[in-house]
Design a protein around this motif. Structure first.
Motif, PDB file in Angstrom:
ATOM      1  N   VAL A  22     -42.527  11.751 -92.466  1.00 36.21           N
ATOM      2  CA  VAL A  22     -42.222  11.264 -90.954  1.00 36.21           C
ATOM      3  C   VAL A  22     -43.183  12.486 -90.173  1.00 36.21           C
ATOM      4  CG1 VAL A  22     -39.944  10.200 -90.935  1.00 36.21           C
ATOM      5  CG2 VAL A  22     -40.316  12.876 -90.466  1.00 36.21           C
ATOM      6  N   SER A  23     -44.241  13.176 -90.821  1.00 33.65           N
ATOM      7  CA  SER A  23     -44.933  14.074 -89.982  1.00 33.65           C
ATOM      8  C   SER A  23     -45.839  13.665 -88.989  1.00 33.65           C
ATOM      9  CB  SER A  23     -45.916  14.951 -90.892  1.00 33.65           C
ATOM     10  OG  SER A  23     -46.631  13.696 -91.491  1.00 33.65           O
ATOM     11  N   SER A  24     -46.331  12.354 -88.993  1.00 37.43           N
ATOM     12  CA  SER A  24     -46.854  11.716 -87.725  1.00 37.43           C
ATOM     13  C   SER A  24     -46.083  11.508 -86.584  1.00 37.43           C
ATOM     14  CB  SER A  24     -47.737  10.462 -88.177  1.00 37.43           C
ATOM     15  OG  SER A  24     -46.748   9.492 -88.801  1.00 37.43           O
ATOM     16  N   LEU A  25     -44.838  11.351 -86.904  1.00 36.80           N
ATOM     17  CA  LEU A  25     -43.782  11.197 -85.789  1.00 36.80           C
ATOM     18  C   LEU A  25     -43.619  12.473 -84.581  1.00 36.80           C
ATOM     19  CD1 LEU A  25     -41.716   9.370 -84.399  1.00 36.80           C
ATOM     20  CD2 LEU A  25     -39.951  10.251 -86.045  1.00 36.80           C
ATOM     21  N   PHE A  26     -44.081  13.556 -85.396  1.00 35.36           N
ATOM     22  CA  PHE A  26     -43.951  15.064 -84.717  1.00 35.36           C
ATOM     23  C   PHE A  26     -44.924  15.465 -84.173  1.00 35.36           C
ATOM     24  CE2 PHE A  26     -40.412  15.027 -88.185  1.00 35.36           C
ATOM     25  CZ  PHE A  26     -39.281  14.530 -87.098  1.00 35.36           C
ATOM     26  N   VAL A  27     -46.453  14.810 -84.466  1.00 34.30           N
ATOM     27  CA  VAL A  27     -47.428  15.308 -84.018  1.00 34.30           C
ATOM     28  C   VAL A  27     -48.391  14.732 -82.898  1.00 34.30           C
ATOM     29  CG1 VAL A  27     -50.033  16.198 -84.860  1.00 34.30           C
ATOM     30  CG2 VAL A  27     -48.098  16.286 -86.543  1.00 34.30           C
ATOM     31  N   PHE A  28     -48.531  15.370 -81.892  1.00 33.51           N
ATOM     32  CA  PHE A  28     -49.112  14.803 -80.602  1.00 33.51           C
ATOM     33  C   PHE A  28     -50.503  15.545 -80.630  1.00 33.51           C
ATOM     34  CE2 PHE A  28     -50.385  15.207 -76.296  1.00 33.51           C
ATOM     35  CZ  PHE A  28     -50.503  13.896 -75.982  1.00 33.51           C
ATOM     36  N   LYS A  29     -51.556  14.438 -80.542  1.00 36.54           N
ATOM     37  CA  LYS A  29     -53.079  15.045 -80.377  1.00 36.54           C
ATOM     38  C   LYS A  29     -53.361  14.539 -78.831  1.00 36.54           C
ATOM     39  CE  LYS A  29     -54.174  14.486 -85.066  1.00 36.54           C
ATOM     40  NZ  LYS A  29     -54.946  13.587 -86.087  1.00 36.54           N
ATOM     41  N   GLY A  30     -53.430  15.649 -77.816  1.00 35.96           N
ATOM     42  CA  GLY A  30     -54.017  15.668 -76.658  1.00 35.96           C
ATOM     43  C   GLY A  30     -55.383  15.208 -76.413  1.00 35.96           C
ATOM     44  N   PRO A  31     -55.737  15.115 -74.861  1.00 36.07           N
ATOM     45  CA  PRO A  31     -57.041  14.447 -74.647  1.00 36.07           C
ATOM     46  C   PRO A  31     -58.020  15.662 -75.020  1.00 36.07           C
ATOM     47  CG  PRO A  31     -55.549  15.069 -73.022  1.00 36.07           C
ATOM     48  CD  PRO A  31     -54.704  14.815 -74.145  1.00 36.07           C
ATOM     49  N   LEU A  32     -57.694  16.905 -75.170  1.00 40.43           N
ATOM     50  CA  LEU A  32     -58.535  17.764 -75.185  1.00 40.43           C
ATOM     51  C   LEU A  32     -58.625  18.401 -76.872  1.00 40.43           C
ATOM     52  CD1 LEU A  32     -57.916  19.976 -72.188  1.00 40.43           C
ATOM     53  CD2 LEU A  32     -59.773  18.383 -72.389  1.00 40.43           C
ATOM     54  N   LYS A  33     -58.206  17.432 -77.720  1.00 40.44           N
ATOM     55  CA  LYS A  33     -58.055  17.691 -78.978  1.00 40.44           C
ATOM     56  C   LYS A  33     -57.043  18.862 -79.460  1.00 40.44           C
ATOM     57  CE  LYS A  33     -62.690  15.597 -79.883  1.00 40.44           C
ATOM     58  NZ  LYS A  33     -63.812  15.811 -80.569  1.00 40.44           N
ATOM     59  N   ALA A  34     -56.282  19.036 -78.614  1.00 38.19           N
ATOM     60  CA  ALA A  34     -55.155  20.272 -79.063  1.00 38.19           C
ATOM     61  C   ALA A  34     -54.087  19.389 -79.591  1.00 38.19           C
ATOM     62  CB  ALA A  34     -54.627  20.724 -77.585  1.00 38.19           C
ATOM     63  N   VAL A  35     -53.413  20.222 -80.587  1.00 42.57           N
ATOM     64  CA  VAL A  35     -52.272  19.554 -81.416  1.00 42.57           C
ATOM     65  C   VAL A  35     -51.213  20.135 -80.932  1.00 42.57           C
ATOM     66  CG1 VAL A  35     -51.465  19.201 -83.715  1.00 42.57           C
ATOM     67  CG2 VAL A  35     -53.642  18.986 -83.317  1.00 42.57           C
ATOM     68  N   LEU A  36     -49.885  19.244 -80.641  1.00 40.62           N
ATOM     69  CA  LEU A  36     -48.590  19.895 -80.294  1.00 40.62           C
ATOM     70  C   LEU A  36     -47.853  19.302 -81.169  1.00 40.62           C
ATOM     71  CD1 LEU A  36     -46.567  21.165 -78.234  1.00 40.62           C
ATOM     72  CD2 LEU A  36     -46.669  18.757 -77.043  1.00 40.62           C
ATOM     73  N   ILE A  37     -47.041  20.270 -81.823  1.00 45.44           N
ATOM     74  CA  ILE A  37     -45.931  19.785 -82.865  1.00 45.44           C
ATOM     75  C   ILE A  37     -44.761  19.902 -82.128  1.00 45.44           C
ATOM     76  CG2 ILE A  37     -44.681  20.312 -85.071  1.00 45.44           C
ATOM     77  CD1 ILE A  37     -47.602  20.101 -85.498  1.00 45.44           C
ATOM     78  N   ASN A  38     -44.172  18.496 -81.896  1.00 45.27           N
ATOM     79  CA  ASN A  38     -43.087  18.255 -81.360  1.00 45.27           C
ATOM     80  C   ASN A  38     -41.620  17.833 -82.204  1.00 45.27           C
ATOM     81  OD1 ASN A  38     -41.317  17.515 -79.116  1.00 45.27           O
ATOM     82  ND2 ASN A  38     -42.136  15.370 -79.178  1.00 45.27           N
ATOM     83  N   TYR A  39     -40.771  18.872 -82.376  1.00 47.66           N
ATOM     84  CA  TYR A  39     -39.579  18.542 -83.107  1.00 47.66           C
ATOM     85  C   TYR A  39     -38.339  17.710 -82.380  1.00 47.66           C
ATOM     86  CZ  TYR A  39     -41.575  21.570 -86.183  1.00 47.66           C
ATOM     87  OH  TYR A  39     -42.526  22.185 -86.971  1.00 47.66           O
ATOM     88  N   PRO A  40     -37.869  16.833 -82.841  1.00 44.84           N
ATOM     89  CA  PRO A  40     -36.776  16.138 -82.066  1.00 44.84           C
ATOM     90  C   PRO A  40     -35.718  16.896 -81.519  1.00 44.84           C
ATOM     91  CG  PRO A  40     -36.710  15.442 -84.545  1.00 44.84           C
ATOM     92  CD  PRO A  40     -37.912  16.236 -84.218  1.00 44.84           C
ATOM     93  N   ASP A  41     -35.030  16.449 -80.406  1.00 44.58           N
ATOM     94  CA  ASP A  41     -33.960  17.079 -80.236  1.00 44.58           C
ATOM     95  C   ASP A  41     -32.629  16.792 -81.172  1.00 44.58           C
ATOM     96  OD1 ASP A  41     -32.461  14.905 -79.142  1.00 44.58           O
ATOM     97  OD2 ASP A  41     -33.596  14.931 -77.522  1.00 44.58           O
ATOM     98  N   PRO A  42     -31.647  17.575 -80.949  1.00 43.21           N
ATOM     99  CA  PRO A  42     -30.678  17.383 -82.114  1.00 43.21           C
ATOM    100  C   PRO A  42     -29.952  15.800 -81.901  1.00 43.21           C
ATOM    101  CG  PRO A  42     -30.255  19.504 -80.891  1.00 43.21           C
ATOM    102  CD  PRO A  42     -31.555  18.844 -80.299  1.00 43.21           C
ATOM    103  N   GLN A  43     -30.108  15.249 -80.768  1.00 44.83           N
ATOM    104  CA  GLN A  43     -29.453  13.891 -80.478  1.00 44.83           C
ATOM    105  C   GLN A  43     -30.306  12.903 -81.362  1.00 44.83           C
ATOM    106  OE1 GLN A  43     -27.166  13.024 -77.608  1.00 44.83           O
ATOM    107  NE2 GLN A  43     -27.271  10.700 -78.060  1.00 44.83           N
TER     108      GLN A  43
END
Length: 79
Positions: free
Chosen positions: A45-66
């Motif tokens: 599920v890695s693609s679910l947690f990766v956001f690529k911003g408009p400036l080609k920055a990458v943000l790893i986003n982990y889901p909250d406990p819920q």
């Protein structure tokens, strides 16, 4: 993401006797359950947690406990 290729997962998992790890296409929580329902032994599920911003920055986003709890209740255990 347009979801996992469930038809291929189903064909492969029914044709072989080893565990199938489905990877790619998970864009929402329902895709995880669908992968398991199609016959996958594990779902990447890695693609679910990766956001690529408009400036080609990458943000790893982990889901909250819920969200993690929802996934556990819908499918199999997350490791």
């Amino acid at each position: 993401m347009s979801g996992m290729d469930l038809e291929t997962i189903q064909k492969v998992s029914s044709a072989i006797q080893v565990p199938v790890i489905a990877n790619g296409g998970v864009g929402q929580l329902n895709d995880i359950s669908a992968g398991f329902s199609a016959g996958a032994s594990a779902v990447g599920v890695s693609s679910l947690f990766v956001f690529k911003g408009p400036l080609k920055a990458v943000l790893i986003n982990y889901p909250d406990p819920q969200v993690t709890k929802q996934v556990r209740n819908r499918s199999h255990v997350i490791v």
